[in-house]
Design a protein around this motif. Sequence first.
Motif, PDB file in Angstrom:
ATOM      1  N   VAL A  94      -4.928   0.590   7.915  1.00 28.07           N
ATOM      2  CA  VAL A  94      -3.320   0.945   7.371  1.00 28.07           C
ATOM      3  C   VAL A  94      -2.473   0.558   8.392  1.00 28.07           C
ATOM      4  CG1 VAL A  94      -1.781   2.675   6.854  1.00 28.07           C
ATOM      5  CG2 VAL A  94      -4.726   2.856   6.417  1.00 28.07           C
ATOM      6  N   TYR A 149       3.931  -0.065  10.465  1.00 29.06           N
ATOM      7  CA  TYR A 149       5.814  -0.438  10.950  1.00 29.06           C
ATOM      8  C   TYR A 149       6.463  -0.087  12.306  1.00 29.06           C
ATOM      9  CZ  TYR A 149       4.930  -2.346   6.251  1.00 29.06           C
ATOM     10  OH  TYR A 149       4.714  -2.669   4.668  1.00 29.06           O
ATOM     11  N   LYS A 156      -3.244  -4.899  11.382  1.00 29.08           N
ATOM     12  CA  LYS A 156      -4.379  -3.867  11.182  1.00 29.08           C
ATOM     13  C   LYS A 156      -4.947  -3.359  12.418  1.00 29.08           C
ATOM     14  CE  LYS A 156      -3.704  -4.740   6.254  1.00 29.08           C
ATOM     15  NZ  LYS A 156      -4.746  -4.411   5.210  1.00 29.08           N
ATOM     16  N   THR A 158       5.972   6.047   3.666  1.00 32.48           N
ATOM     17  CA  THR A 158       5.984   5.736   2.409  1.00 32.48           C
ATOM     18  C   THR A 158       6.099   3.929   2.531  1.00 32.48           C
ATOM     19  OG1 THR A 158       7.263   5.876   1.257  1.00 32.48           O
ATOM     20  CG2 THR A 158       5.161   7.472   1.709  1.00 32.48           C
ATOM     21  N   ARG A 159       4.874   3.344   1.905  1.00 25.71           N
ATOM     22  CA  ARG A 159       5.694   1.523   1.668  1.00 25.71           C
ATOM     23  C   ARG A 159       5.241   1.144  -0.101  1.00 25.71           C
ATOM     24  NH1 ARG A 159       0.706  -2.363   2.719  1.00 25.71           N
ATOM     25  NH2 ARG A 159      -1.069  -0.900   2.732  1.00 25.71           N
ATOM     26  N   CYS A 201       1.914   4.693   4.774  1.00 28.99           N
ATOM     27  CA  CYS A 201       2.133   4.234   6.342  1.00 28.99           C
ATOM     28  C   CYS A 201       2.406   4.658   8.089  1.00 28.99           C
ATOM     29  CB  CYS A 201       2.431   2.804   5.756  1.00 28.99           C
ATOM     30  SG  CYS A 201       4.286   2.749   6.011  1.00 28.99           S
TER      31      CYS A 201
END
Length: 249
Positions: A183, A186, A196, A210-211, A227
Amino acid sequence: MNWQQVLEQLERGEVRSANKDENGVWQANVDVKQAILASFKAGENIDYDGAYAGFVDKNNLAPRQFSVQDNVRLVPGGSSVRCGAYVAPGVIIMPPAYINIGAYVDSGTMVDSHALVGSCAQIGKNVHLSAGVQIGGVLEPIGASPVVVEDNAFISAGCILVEGVVVKEGAVLAPNVTLSASVPVYDAVNERLLEKGAPIPENAIVVPGTRPVNTQWGKEQGLSMQCPIIVKYRDSQSDAALALEQALR
């Protein structure tokens, strides 16, 4: 050295299932992990009696027993520390919690209710593992590094850490953050995407975010994926917000 000696050394904190090298990178201790696996092969399932009547497990991996001299506060109510796990003086374990074989929990750390410290996980000094935190175990493959939470980190309720992720010193995870090697994380402060599996940086404050799902169908459906997002780095204000937790110890 046989597996019995290795488990005894693990419990005394003389060896660890993972160590930090000179570059600050955590590496699995393959010899120790091989000994842990050998202990499973050597044991036979038995019916436990006494305080553990009704339970069935390997005859050679009984839960640890603590005394006042250990200076470990194991509060009654269903917690267990498995053979071969190190728990340092000053650790508090609230019920029910579980610390598995090969784990290392350093001094001043709180393991709160319904928290799991999985096999070979490395937990630093003065860490708070809040209620419902799940620290995944990494016993196999033999060379895989475990989940690591370094000193003074604060892991809030419901967080999940798996697949050998590393949380560096002083980092704070907000409730329900999930970290895994697959995952992406950011960093909204430095406007970058961590690779990662990269460690969570020192003093980072991470929240669940979230993305978007970038396939055409995903866009049409308005789908998004979980995320973690770094929203700031610890300062005097964020440290003050965590000070009450210290008083409760």
